[in-house]
Each structure stands twice: as structure tokens, then as C-alpha cells.
Scaffold this motif. Structure first.
Motif, mmCIF file in Angstrom:
data_model
loop_
_atom_site.group_PDB
_atom_site.id
_atom_site.type_symbol
_atom_site.label_atom_id
_atom_site.label_comp_id
_atom_site.label_asym_id
_atom_site.label_seq_id
_atom_site.Cartn_x
_atom_site.Cartn_y
_atom_site.Cartn_z
ATOM 1 N N VAL A 198 0.814 -1.222 0.000
ATOM 2 C CA VAL A 198 0.000 0.000 0.000
ATOM 3 C C VAL A 198 0.840 1.261 0.000
ATOM 4 O O VAL A 198 0.375 2.312 -0.422
ATOM 5 N N GLY A 199 2.080 1.206 0.511
ATOM 6 C CA GLY A 199 2.885 2.410 0.528
ATOM 7 C C GLY A 199 4.006 2.358 1.533
ATOM 8 O O GLY A 199 4.289 1.318 2.133
ATOM 9 N N ILE A 200 4.637 3.527 1.704
ATOM 10 C CA ILE A 200 5.768 3.652 2.618
ATOM 11 C C ILE A 200 5.535 4.792 3.599
ATOM 12 O O ILE A 200 4.799 5.740 3.324
ATOM 13 N N LEU A 201 6.208 4.691 4.739
ATOM 14 C CA LEU A 201 6.173 5.708 5.787
ATOM 15 C C LEU A 201 7.545 6.344 5.920
ATOM 16 O O LEU A 201 8.560 5.696 5.678
ATOM 17 N N ALA A 202 7.557 7.597 6.349
ATOM 18 C CA ALA A 202 8.797 8.295 6.675
ATOM 19 C C ALA A 202 8.855 8.476 8.179
ATOM 20 O O ALA A 202 7.861 8.857 8.802
ATOM 21 N N HIS A 203 10.028 8.195 8.760
ATOM 22 C CA HIS A 203 10.252 8.353 10.194
ATOM 23 C C HIS A 203 11.374 9.358 10.389
ATOM 24 O O HIS A 203 12.426 9.247 9.767
ATOM 25 N N LEU A 204 11.144 10.316 11.266
ATOM 26 C CA LEU A 204 12.115 11.362 11.554
ATOM 27 C C LEU A 204 12.151 11.562 13.061
ATOM 28 O O LEU A 204 11.094 11.763 13.680
ATOM 29 N N ASP A 205 13.330 11.473 13.644
ATOM 30 C CA ASP A 205 13.486 11.655 15.094
ATOM 31 C C ASP A 205 12.555 10.746 15.887
ATOM 32 O O ASP A 205 11.940 11.161 16.879
ATOM 33 N N GLY A 206 12.401 9.502 15.426
ATOM 34 C CA GLY A 206 11.594 8.528 16.146
ATOM 35 C C GLY A 206 10.096 8.665 15.963
ATOM 36 O O GLY A 206 9.329 7.936 16.585
ATOM 37 N N LYS A 207 9.653 9.566 15.100
ATOM 38 C CA LYS A 207 8.218 9.766 14.860
ATOM 39 C C LYS A 207 7.893 9.476 13.404
ATOM 40 O O LYS A 207 8.684 9.743 12.510
ATOM 41 N N THR A 208 6.682 8.964 13.174
ATOM 42 C CA THR A 208 6.198 8.772 11.805
ATOM 43 C C THR A 208 5.713 10.121 11.316
ATOM 44 O O THR A 208 4.829 10.727 11.921
#
Length: 193
Positions: A77-87
């Protein structure tokens, strides 16, 4: 990677390291948490371009159930981005046949085509290169999963609607070329390996 933009190094937004991961059963909670945040697209659960038994008057919770059923079934279905431990972001990238018809000129006999149909970046993070980084990661993801080409359906920057599908120039900077239109605003663009 063909035609990456120098304006947004892969995996960086505002100088910070971003991690990308596919939405699967093990990352499902991250996806749900992102979409349930204030301002997130919980009104659609990214089902606007996917198959639903009926399209009219579908409640948000029904869209969520339909999306989670896809995830639970192992459907990409897709991808997620994580930055500084958060989605912090989402890109809908999946095999084209997992979506409903995206263009009236679509040739359904073509195989191994993946489509990028949607981005979500929270308002506070817009303008930092996160959408461009998501696009780069989506391209890498689709080709790694066996795509022979990737289609996208972006709009011009001045378009009054469909901005969630991305902007034409962002795709053109990465080597996508226009192969047609879908409706009056969306460009059909393709990147081949």
C-alpha cells in the motif's frame, strides 16, 4: 537513481536523517497513528484510488477497515517516513492493479507497473524536502519490489485540487516523462528503469 534532484538529498529533510519503511503488519500501528493525528487524511485513509465495494457515502471507519484489510493481507500500500523517532509522512506506492482505474487511457495488459498516487506530509513539515525524499524512497521501493516502470499522476503547482498527488516538476526532476493526462488537471507521468 535516475535524475534525482540536487535540491533534496535522499533521506534528508532540513538536514535530519529520515528512515523509510514499507507499511506491513509490523508497521501498521505507525501508519494508523500517522493518519489519526490532527490534520491527517483520516477522512480518506488513502482509499480514494483503491477498490471499494461502493464509492458513495463510505464512512471513514469503513475506509480504515478496508485499508487495514489490505495491509493484513500483505497487499503493498505504501511507505512511511520516520524522523526523530516519529512517523512523519506517507506515500502511496503500490502495483497499479491494486488501484482502481487511474486514467481512461490506461493499458491494463501492461505488467509490473507501480503507481504513486498520494503523499501526506503534516503541515508543520511542508517545505523541508520531505515530499521529495518520500518520492525518492518510493522510486527505490517500487524498483526494489520488481516494478519495470512507475507511473504518477501529479498536477501543476497552481492546480486548485489534487495537490496530494504531488507536483509535476518534482517528478520531472527525477526523470519522469509525460505520457498523457488523466482528467483536466492530472498529468500521467512515467519513469522506466
Amino acid at each position: 537513481m535516475p535524475g534525482r534532484s540536487n535540491a533534496s538529498p535522499p533521506g534528508k529533510a532540513d538536514g535530519r536523517k529520515i528512515r523509510f519503511m514499507e507499511v506491513t503488519g509490523s508497521t501498521r500501528a505507525d501508519f494508523e497513528n500517522l493518519f489519526e493525528q490532527p490534520g491527517a487524511p483520516k477522512y480518506c485513509w488513502c482509499m480514494a484510488w483503491r477498490h471499494l465495494p461502493r464509492r458513495e457515502h463510505v464512512q471513514n471507519d469503513e475506509k480504515k477497515r478496508a485499508m487495514m484489510a489490505l495491509v493484513d493481507a500483505g497487499t503493498p500500500v505504501g511507505i512511511l517516513a520516520h524522523l526523530d523517532g516519529k512517523t512523519v509522512g506517507w506515500c502511496s506506492v503500490a502495483p497499479r492493479q491494486t488501484y482502481r482505474r487511474l486514467s481512461r487511457h490506461q493499458d491494463d495488459s501492461e505488467i509490473d507497473i507501480w503507481s504513486i498516487v498520494c503523499f501526506y506530509v503534516p503541515r508543520a513539515l511542508r517545505g523541508d524536502g520531505l515530499a521529495a525524499a518520500l518520492l525518492d524512497a518510493a522510486i527505490d521501493h517500487a524498483f526494489a519490489k520488481g516494478a519495470s516502470s512507475i507511473e504518477a499522476y501529479p498536477v501543476d503547482q497552481a492546480s486548485p485540487s489534487y495537490s496530494f498527488m504531488g507536483f509535476r516538476d518534482m517528478f520531472a526532476a527525477r526523470g519522469f516523462h509525460e505520457i498523457g493526462t488523466a482528467g483536466s488537471r492530472r498529468h500521467v507521468m512515467r519513469l522506466e528503469r
